[in-house]
Design a protein around this motif. Structure first.
Motif, PDB file in Angstrom:
ATOM      1  N   PHE A  26      82.695  42.449  18.897  1.00 31.17           N
ATOM      2  CA  PHE A  26      82.479  43.415  19.969  1.00 31.17           C
ATOM      3  C   PHE A  26      83.685  44.352  20.119  1.00 31.17           C
ATOM      4  O   PHE A  26      84.840  43.914  20.080  1.00 31.17           O
ATOM      5  CB  PHE A  26      82.221  42.694  21.291  1.00 31.17           C
ATOM      6  N   ILE A  44      83.236  39.080  25.487  1.00 34.49           N
ATOM      7  CA  ILE A  44      83.158  40.479  25.899  1.00 34.49           C
ATOM      8  C   ILE A  44      84.018  40.737  27.127  1.00 34.49           C
ATOM      9  O   ILE A  44      84.747  41.738  27.198  1.00 34.49           O
ATOM     10  CB  ILE A  44      81.686  40.861  26.165  1.00 34.49           C
ATOM     11  N   GLU A  48      78.276  45.951  19.201  1.00 36.95           N
ATOM     12  CA  GLU A  48      78.360  44.743  18.383  1.00 36.95           C
ATOM     13  C   GLU A  48      78.213  45.157  16.928  1.00 36.95           C
ATOM     14  O   GLU A  48      77.249  45.842  16.566  1.00 36.95           O
ATOM     15  CB  GLU A  48      77.269  43.736  18.762  1.00 36.95           C
ATOM     16  N   MET A  82      79.407  48.507  25.137  1.00 35.89           N
ATOM     17  CA  MET A  82      80.025  47.776  24.042  1.00 35.89           C
ATOM     18  C   MET A  82      79.176  47.905  22.786  1.00 35.89           C
ATOM     19  O   MET A  82      77.950  48.012  22.854  1.00 35.89           O
ATOM     20  CB  MET A  82      80.173  46.296  24.401  1.00 35.89           C
TER      21      MET A  82
END
Length: 332
Positions: free
Chosen positions: A262, A92, A228, A226
């Motif tokens: 991600f 990430i 996923e 973010m």
């Protein structure tokens, strides 16, 4: 509200069955009075000043703010706190750094530095070593009093906390997203995602579903959101994706890029998946839509306009007066 629905609302206010017309007229007058008065209220939420349902939160623009920290987002539901694994944290953090245009010069500086020690595994070394190199670099600048602690380069270089917050829903740029888990108990669908990317040096549309929403906290109150996602294997042109004219069907049983799950929340567009009964249970049609109150009007470079593509509206057939209307651009 259309006429039939409005009339039905007024009928519900009938209190005297012997005089329904009078009750409706009184209800209409009361409604108009309340609407008129509510336009002059201050500090009170009314239908004229309330936020949109998919309002994504106020954003205070800071001068020289990094684009990575300027995401417009409003989370939904309670936060669940947990600690990222080391591999996910590195993945990430690297994704955030390479998607921040403001530090491109530092990426080049580090690449030139590691090239002095050989070209073996250059990209892998760049990915592994750059976050720690940038952290040492900004700390040195700070100690030399040439970089303030509230500078966004310093904030980005120090990096996020490995302890993050997870959510099941979020509104980003006026679009509502839900994770698959949250949407499993609902009749609505808000977990379909689309990201424009590159595969084998070719522009590719990545289709998938949202599995988790992660908020990373940086110092000085900066945050990055973010997504996923599970990606469907659209790289397989035979068994992964099929097109029929404007219709796109994807195979949701074949996953892709399982180690690259991600993306930034602001990079994602929303799509919906509809059962493809012709190809079978594992196939879904992709439905792209434009959210309400969000318009993507193409920008015209310069002040010149092309008369051939200029929109206009004519008043009455046969009228000699033709007036052109301007379209007010409303960007995302």
């Amino acid at each position: 509200m259309d006429t039939s629905r409005f009339l039905g609302t007024l009928k519900d206010s009938v209190g005297n069955k012997a005089r329904p017309e009078g009750s409706i007229a009184e209800a209409y007058v009361n409604k108009e009075c309340h609407n008129f008065c509510s336009m002059y209220f201050h500090g009170v939420e009314t239908r004229y000043n309330r936020f949109e349902r998919n309002f994504d939160g106020d954003q205070i623009m800071i001068e020289n703010e990094y684009s990575i920290f300027s995401q417009k987002a409003r989370t939904l539901g309670a936060a669940i706190y947990y600690t990222l694994s080391n591999s996910d944290f590195r993945t990430i953090q690297w994704y955030i750094l390479i998607n921040c245009d403001e530090i491109e010069e530092y990426l080049k500086m580090h690449m030139e530095e590691i090239q002095k020690h050989g070209n073996a595994d250059l990209q892998q070394r760049h990915q592994v070593e750059f976050p720690s190199w940038l952290k040492r670099y900004v700390i040195k600048l700070h100690l030399d009093a040439s970089l303030e602690s509230n500078n966004h380069l310093y904030v980005l270089g120090i990096g996020p906390d490995i302890r993050v917050s997870r959510y099941t829903g979020i509104i980003v740029n006026g679009v509502r997203f839900h994770t698959i888990k949250r949407g499993s108990s609902r009749r609505t669908q808000n977990s379909g995602v689309l990201v424009h990317g590159v595969h084998n040096s070719k522009e590719t549309d990545f289709y998938g579903q949202l599995t988790d929403i992660i908020q990373l906290d940086y110092c000085n109150g900066n945050k990055v959101f973010m997504f996923e996602c599970d990606w469907w294997n659209v790289g397989d042109k035979k068994n992964g994706i099929r097109t029929n004219g404007d219709l796109i069907s994807v195979n949701v049983s074949r996953k892709w890029y399982t180690c690259d799950r991600f993306v930034l929340a602001t990079q994602v567009e929303q799509v919906f998946y509809i059962d493809d009964v012709k190809n079978g249970d594992n196939w879904k049609f992709v439905q792209k839509t434009n959210p309400r109150h969000i318009y993507d009007v193409p920008e015209v470079e310069g002040n010149e306009s092309n008369p051939a593509h200029e929109p206009y509206q004519q008043f009455e057939p046969g009228s000699n007066d033709v007036h052109q209307t301007n379209i007010v651009e409303s960007r995302r």
